[in-house]
Motif scaffolding. Structure first.
Motif, PDB file in Angstrom:
ATOM      1  N   ARG A 247     -29.785 -30.858 -11.570  1.00  0.00           N
ATOM      2  CA  ARG A 247     -31.046 -30.545 -12.243  1.00  0.00           C
ATOM      3  C   ARG A 247     -31.642 -29.272 -11.635  1.00  0.00           C
ATOM      4  O   ARG A 247     -31.846 -29.197 -10.423  1.00  0.00           O
ATOM      5  N   VAL A 248     -31.929 -28.296 -12.497  1.00  0.00           N
ATOM      6  CA  VAL A 248     -32.354 -26.978 -12.039  1.00  0.00           C
ATOM      7  C   VAL A 248     -33.688 -26.593 -12.672  1.00  0.00           C
ATOM      8  O   VAL A 248     -33.886 -26.762 -13.880  1.00  0.00           O
ATOM      9  N   ALA A 249     -34.609 -26.071 -11.838  1.00  0.00           N
ATOM     10  CA  ALA A 249     -35.839 -25.444 -12.320  1.00  0.00           C
ATOM     11  C   ALA A 249     -35.712 -23.943 -12.094  1.00  0.00           C
ATOM     12  O   ALA A 249     -35.245 -23.506 -11.041  1.00  0.00           O
ATOM     13  N   LEU A 250     -36.115 -23.139 -13.079  1.00  0.00           N
ATOM     14  CA  LEU A 250     -36.077 -21.682 -12.984  1.00  0.00           C
ATOM     15  C   LEU A 250     -37.503 -21.176 -12.828  1.00  0.00           C
ATOM     16  O   LEU A 250     -38.378 -21.540 -13.622  1.00  0.00           O
ATOM     17  N   VAL A 251     -37.745 -20.341 -11.814  1.00  0.00           N
ATOM     18  CA  VAL A 251     -39.096 -19.911 -11.488  1.00  0.00           C
ATOM     19  C   VAL A 251     -39.190 -18.387 -11.482  1.00  0.00           C
ATOM     20  O   VAL A 251     -38.443 -17.708 -10.777  1.00  0.00           O
ATOM     21  N   ASN A 252     -40.101 -17.865 -12.293  1.00  0.00           N
ATOM     22  CA  ASN A 252     -40.480 -16.454 -12.286  1.00  0.00           C
ATOM     23  C   ASN A 252     -41.779 -16.347 -13.061  1.00  0.00           C
ATOM     24  O   ASN A 252     -42.111 -17.227 -13.850  1.00  0.00           O
ATOM     25  N   ASP A 253     -42.533 -15.256 -12.851  1.00  0.00           N
ATOM     26  CA  ASP A 253     -43.826 -15.120 -13.517  1.00  0.00           C
ATOM     27  C   ASP A 253     -43.715 -14.649 -14.963  1.00  0.00           C
ATOM     28  O   ASP A 253     -44.735 -14.536 -15.647  1.00  0.00           O
ATOM     29  N   TYR A 254     -42.507 -14.363 -15.439  1.00  0.00           N
ATOM     30  CA  TYR A 254     -42.333 -13.841 -16.801  1.00  0.00           C
ATOM     31  C   TYR A 254     -41.465 -14.784 -17.622  1.00  0.00           C
ATOM     32  O   TYR A 254     -40.326 -15.090 -17.247  1.00  0.00           O
ATOM     33  N   GLU A 255     -42.009 -15.224 -18.754  1.00  0.00           N
ATOM     34  CA  GLU A 255     -41.299 -16.174 -19.599  1.00  0.00           C
ATOM     35  C   GLU A 255     -39.960 -15.612 -20.069  1.00  0.00           C
ATOM     36  O   GLU A 255     -38.953 -16.324 -20.107  1.00  0.00           O
TER      37      GLU A 255
ATOM     38  N   ALA B 237     -32.009 -19.044 -18.429  1.00  0.00           N
ATOM     39  CA  ALA B 237     -31.577 -20.286 -19.066  1.00  0.00           C
ATOM     40  C   ALA B 237     -30.447 -20.017 -20.057  1.00  0.00           C
ATOM     41  O   ALA B 237     -29.483 -20.790 -20.141  1.00  0.00           O
ATOM     42  N   ALA B 238     -30.549 -18.909 -20.794  1.00  0.00           N
ATOM     43  CA  ALA B 238     -29.496 -18.562 -21.744  1.00  0.00           C
ATOM     44  C   ALA B 238     -28.189 -18.248 -21.027  1.00  0.00           C
ATOM     45  O   ALA B 238     -27.098 -18.622 -21.492  1.00  0.00           O
ATOM     46  N   MET B 239     -28.267 -17.562 -19.870  1.00  0.00           N
ATOM     47  CA  MET B 239     -27.065 -17.274 -19.070  1.00  0.00           C
ATOM     48  C   MET B 239     -26.349 -18.548 -18.652  1.00  0.00           C
ATOM     49  O   MET B 239     -25.123 -18.604 -18.611  1.00  0.00           O
ATOM     50  N   MET B 240     -27.120 -19.574 -18.351  1.00  0.00           N
ATOM     51  CA  MET B 240     -26.560 -20.807 -17.790  1.00  0.00           C
ATOM     52  C   MET B 240     -26.185 -21.829 -18.857  1.00  0.00           C
ATOM     53  O   MET B 240     -25.661 -22.902 -18.548  1.00  0.00           O
ATOM     54  N   ARG B 241     -26.421 -21.498 -20.115  1.00  0.00           N
ATOM     55  CA  ARG B 241     -26.227 -22.477 -21.188  1.00  0.00           C
ATOM     56  C   ARG B 241     -24.773 -22.960 -21.274  1.00  0.00           C
ATOM     57  O   ARG B 241     -24.509 -24.114 -21.609  1.00  0.00           O
ATOM     58  N   SER B 242     -23.827 -22.070 -20.995  1.00  0.00           N
ATOM     59  CA  SER B 242     -22.418 -22.454 -21.091  1.00  0.00           C
ATOM     60  C   SER B 242     -21.995 -23.434 -20.000  1.00  0.00           C
ATOM     61  O   SER B 242     -20.892 -23.987 -20.058  1.00  0.00           O
ATOM     62  N   TYR B 243     -22.863 -23.630 -19.014  1.00  0.00           N
ATOM     63  CA  TYR B 243     -22.524 -24.499 -17.877  1.00  0.00           C
ATOM     64  C   TYR B 243     -23.407 -25.750 -17.864  1.00  0.00           C
ATOM     65  O   TYR B 243     -23.609 -26.364 -16.824  1.00  0.00           O
ATOM     66  N   ALA B 244     -23.886 -26.135 -19.054  1.00  0.00           N
ATOM     67  CA  ALA B 244     -24.838 -27.246 -19.156  1.00  0.00           C
ATOM     68  C   ALA B 244     -24.251 -28.569 -18.688  1.00  0.00           C
ATOM     69  O   ALA B 244     -25.002 -29.473 -18.304  1.00  0.00           O
ATOM     70  N   GLN B 245     -22.942 -28.706 -18.688  1.00  0.00           N
ATOM     71  CA  GLN B 245     -22.351 -29.967 -18.237  1.00  0.00           C
ATOM     72  C   GLN B 245     -22.505 -30.163 -16.737  1.00  0.00           C
ATOM     73  O   GLN B 245     -22.501 -31.299 -16.255  1.00  0.00           O
ATOM     74  N   VAL B 246     -22.643 -29.064 -15.998  1.00  0.00           N
ATOM     75  CA  VAL B 246     -22.782 -29.174 -14.541  1.00  0.00           C
ATOM     76  C   VAL B 246     -24.152 -28.740 -14.040  1.00  0.00           C
ATOM     77  O   VAL B 246     -24.583 -29.152 -12.966  1.00  0.00           O
ATOM     78  N   LEU B 247     -24.860 -27.901 -14.826  1.00  0.00           N
ATOM     79  CA  LEU B 247     -26.191 -27.424 -14.444  1.00  0.00           C
ATOM     80  C   LEU B 247     -27.149 -27.685 -15.591  1.00  0.00           C
ATOM     81  O   LEU B 247     -27.069 -27.039 -16.642  1.00  0.00           O
ATOM     82  N   GLN B 248     -28.047 -28.611 -15.401  1.00  0.00           N
ATOM     83  CA  GLN B 248     -29.021 -28.950 -16.440  1.00  0.00           C
ATOM     84  C   GLN B 248     -30.350 -28.264 -16.129  1.00  0.00           C
ATOM     85  O   GLN B 248     -31.045 -28.648 -15.184  1.00  0.00           O
ATOM     86  N   VAL B 249     -30.695 -27.240 -16.910  1.00  0.00           N
ATOM     87  CA  VAL B 249     -31.976 -26.568 -16.729  1.00  0.00           C
ATOM     88  C   VAL B 249     -33.063 -27.453 -17.333  1.00  0.00           C
ATOM     89  O   VAL B 249     -33.093 -27.686 -18.541  1.00  0.00           O
ATOM     90  N   VAL B 250     -33.942 -27.981 -16.485  1.00  0.00           N
ATOM     91  CA  VAL B 250     -34.944 -28.940 -16.951  1.00  0.00           C
ATOM     92  C   VAL B 250     -36.339 -28.343 -17.025  1.00  0.00           C
ATOM     93  O   VAL B 250     -37.215 -28.906 -17.684  1.00  0.00           O
TER      94      VAL B 250
ATOM     95  N   VAL C 192     -36.375 -31.884  -8.792  1.00  0.00           N
ATOM     96  CA  VAL C 192     -35.141 -31.267  -9.258  1.00  0.00           C
ATOM     97  C   VAL C 192     -34.215 -31.108  -8.051  1.00  0.00           C
ATOM     98  O   VAL C 192     -34.631 -31.279  -6.906  1.00  0.00           O
ATOM     99  N   ASP C 193     -32.959 -30.782  -8.327  1.00  0.00           N
ATOM    100  CA  ASP C 193     -32.004 -30.585  -7.242  1.00  0.00           C
ATOM    101  C   ASP C 193     -32.077 -29.167  -6.676  1.00  0.00           C
ATOM    102  O   ASP C 193     -31.930 -28.963  -5.477  1.00  0.00           O
ATOM    103  N   ILE C 194     -32.284 -28.196  -7.564  1.00  0.00           N
ATOM    104  CA  ILE C 194     -32.326 -26.786  -7.175  1.00  0.00           C
ATOM    105  C   ILE C 194     -33.459 -26.091  -7.909  1.00  0.00           C
ATOM    106  O   ILE C 194     -33.653 -26.293  -9.115  1.00  0.00           O
ATOM    107  N   THR C 195     -34.210 -25.272  -7.167  1.00  0.00           N
ATOM    108  CA  THR C 195     -35.175 -24.358  -7.772  1.00  0.00           C
ATOM    109  C   THR C 195     -34.654 -22.947  -7.575  1.00  0.00           C
ATOM    110  O   THR C 195     -34.482 -22.488  -6.443  1.00  0.00           O
ATOM    111  N   LEU C 196     -34.357 -22.254  -8.684  1.00  0.00           N
ATOM    112  CA  LEU C 196     -33.854 -20.881  -8.615  1.00  0.00           C
ATOM    113  C   LEU C 196     -35.034 -19.935  -8.803  1.00  0.00           C
ATOM    114  O   LEU C 196     -35.648 -19.889  -9.869  1.00  0.00           O
ATOM    115  N   TYR C 197     -35.352 -19.193  -7.737  1.00  0.00           N
ATOM    116  CA  TYR C 197     -36.513 -18.309  -7.699  1.00  0.00           C
ATOM    117  C   TYR C 197     -36.054 -16.883  -7.968  1.00  0.00           C
ATOM    118  O   TYR C 197     -35.426 -16.253  -7.130  1.00  0.00           O
TER     119      TYR C 197
END
Length: 219
Positions: A5-13, A20-33, A45-50
């Motif tokens: 489970r991954v949270a993506l953090v930045n000040d710009y939507e 999130a679009a970059m990681m979409r192909s890896y949704a079976q192993v990385l779930q952007v929540v 979550v398991d990982i917060t990507l800053y």
């Protein structure tokens, strides 16, 4: 074992949506929540990507605060600044990893999986084979490179050249070079006009939280 489970953090939507679009192909192993703008994770979550686009680097309070929040899981700094001393400072600040924004999506996904497993060699990755420009950023459609967009975002936030250099890890001369090239691309000649252009084209920081699997939260 379920997806990480991954949270993506930045000040710009646009930045977190691009990630999130970059990681979409890896949704079976990385779930952007969660896609978080100016916020930390709302649930564990398991990982917060800053992502450091137009944000403070890994040695500052924002990463320390994220790392201290048990909901963040392992905090991973994602940056163009590949100074080993800065990576070491981010780890000392509580980050579990420090990854180059030059990594292609597959290598980024593999590094995040390695960090989740606790592999020491995945903690710091300061190389990457992809061309600069992965993901998305404000001003991309207008022809701005990611670095030009980052400098313009900081100008729009009201930072002077010295503060931009400190924030980005660029030299003062590099900041001036990016400002000149940015001005040419957007057709302005003064800082005040650049700020107005930035405000009109989405360069103000966002706030809020988007949950891809469950709809969008109010902002």
């Amino acid at each position: 074992m379920g997806a990480i489970r991954v949270a993506l953090v930045n000040d710009y939507e646009v930045v977190v949506r691009g990630l999130a679009a970059m990681m979409r192909s890896y949704a079976q192993v990385l779930q952007v929540v969660e896609l978080d703008m100016g916020e930390g994770a709302a649930e564990p979550v398991d990982i917060t990507l800053y992502d450091t686009f137009a944000a403070t680097q890994g040695d500052r309070e924002e990463v320390r605060r994220l790392a201290a929040d048990p909901r963040s899981g392992k905090v991973v700094v994602y940056s163009w600044n590949l100074d080993p001393a800065l990576a070491s400072a981010a780890l000392a600040n509580g980050a579990a990893g420090y990854l180059s924004k030059g990594l292609p999506a597959g290598e980024l996904a593999a590094a995040l999986q390695g960090l989740h497993r606790g592999e020491s060699e995945a903690r710091v990755v300061l190389t990457g084979s992809s061309k600069a420009g992965a993901g998305d950023w404000p001003g991309r459609e207008e022809g701005l490179t990611q670095r030009e967009a980052e400098v313009l975002a900081l100008i729009t936030q009201g930072l002077g050249n010295a503060a931009i250099a400190e924030r980005t890890g660029l030299s003062p001369n590099s900041v001036k070079t990016f400002i000149r090239s940015c001005y040419r691309r957007i057709g302005v000649t003064t800082r005040s006009n650049a700020i107005l252009w930035g405000i009109e084209h989405g360069f103000r920081p966002d706030r809020g939280r988007i949950r891809p699997a469950g709809g969008e939260a109010a902002r």
